[in-house]
Design a protein around this motif. Structure first.
Motif, short mmCIF file in Angstrom:
data_model
loop_
_atom_site.label_atom_id
_atom_site.label_comp_id
_atom_site.label_asym_id
_atom_site.label_seq_id
_atom_site.Cartn_x
_atom_site.Cartn_y
_atom_site.Cartn_z
N ASN A 75 0.82 -1.21 0.00
CA ASN A 75 0.00 0.00 0.00
C ASN A 75 0.86 1.27 0.00
O ASN A 75 0.41 2.32 0.41
N GLY A 76 2.10 1.16 -0.47
CA GLY A 76 3.02 2.29 -0.48
C GLY A 76 2.59 3.38 -1.44
O GLY A 76 1.92 3.12 -2.44
N THR A 77 3.00 4.60 -1.15
CA THR A 77 2.63 5.74 -1.99
C THR A 77 3.51 5.90 -3.22
O THR A 77 3.22 6.74 -4.07
N ALA A 78 4.59 5.10 -3.32
CA ALA A 78 5.51 5.23 -4.45
C ALA A 78 5.81 3.87 -5.09
O ALA A 78 6.89 3.67 -5.63
N THR A 79 4.86 2.97 -5.06
CA THR A 79 5.10 1.62 -5.62
C THR A 79 5.44 1.66 -7.10
O THR A 79 6.20 0.83 -7.59
N TYR A 80 4.90 2.63 -7.84
CA TYR A 80 5.17 2.73 -9.28
C TYR A 80 6.58 3.22 -9.56
O TYR A 80 7.00 3.29 -10.71
N CYS A 81 7.36 3.53 -8.53
CA CYS A 81 8.76 3.93 -8.70
C CYS A 81 9.71 2.75 -8.61
O CYS A 81 10.92 2.91 -8.78
N ALA A 82 9.18 1.56 -8.36
CA ALA A 82 10.03 0.37 -8.30
C ALA A 82 10.71 0.16 -9.65
O ALA A 82 10.11 0.36 -10.70
#
Length: 175
Positions: free
Chosen positions: A101-108
């Protein structure tokens, strides 16, 4: 304390801080004059560099037509906090990327350790994404110089960060 936080921020290159910033809101980014993306990148770079601040630069070297290096940046380096403190800050900043549920998962980035933190100012007038990999540190800001509400969905600063960082890491070894 806010006073101790100001001391550390100044050591990491924040230049527009003053006594009005010595408040609890500083812990969540509440500053009288804010910060520049360069200051944010340098601060996150300090975490990535295990607690060592390195004066930021926009180039690594200048080469003439024959390939001879004619200029390299003169970057100051100084220890701001311990490697243990940097380790904890890195761990905390990986959570927005790795948690479901992280706010920056799309930065992986596949095969890369990524630490990133999103940010939003009052009334959602500005959006931030600051983060790093073992190779690069970057900070992006999306907004206006004066508080105006931009028309957007999500965090465009984070989308820009993710797009650029994924692109420049394409051919780099896993780290």
């Amino acid at each position: 304390t806010p006073k101790k936080s100001l001391e550390y921020l100044k050591k990491m290159g924040f230049s527009s801080l003053d006594s009005n910033d010595e408040v609890l809101a500083l812990a969540i980014g509440g500053m009288t004059h804010g910060a520049s993306p360069l200051e944010m990148a340098a601060a996150y770079g300090t975490i990535a560099n295990n607690g060592v601040y390195i004066t930021p630069t926009f180039y690594t070297q200048v080469v003439d037509a024959s390939g001879k290096v004619v200029m390299t940046p003169n970057q100051e380096e100084k220890r701001v906090f311990s490697e243990q403190t940097a380790y904890l800050a890195k761990s905390i900043n990986k959570e927005p990327v790795t948690a479901s549920n992280g706010t920056a998962t799309y930065c992986a980035i596949k095969g890369m350790d990524v630490a990133a933190k999103t940010g939003t100012t009052a009334n959602s007038c500005d959006r931030w994404l600051c983060g790093f990999t073992p190779y690069y540190t970057a900070a992006t800001w999306f907004g206006f110089d004066y508080s105006e509400l931009p028309v957007f969905r999500g965090n465009n600063a984070a989308n820009i960060w993710a797009s650029v960082m994924k692109n420049i890491h394409n051919s780099l070894p896993t780290a």
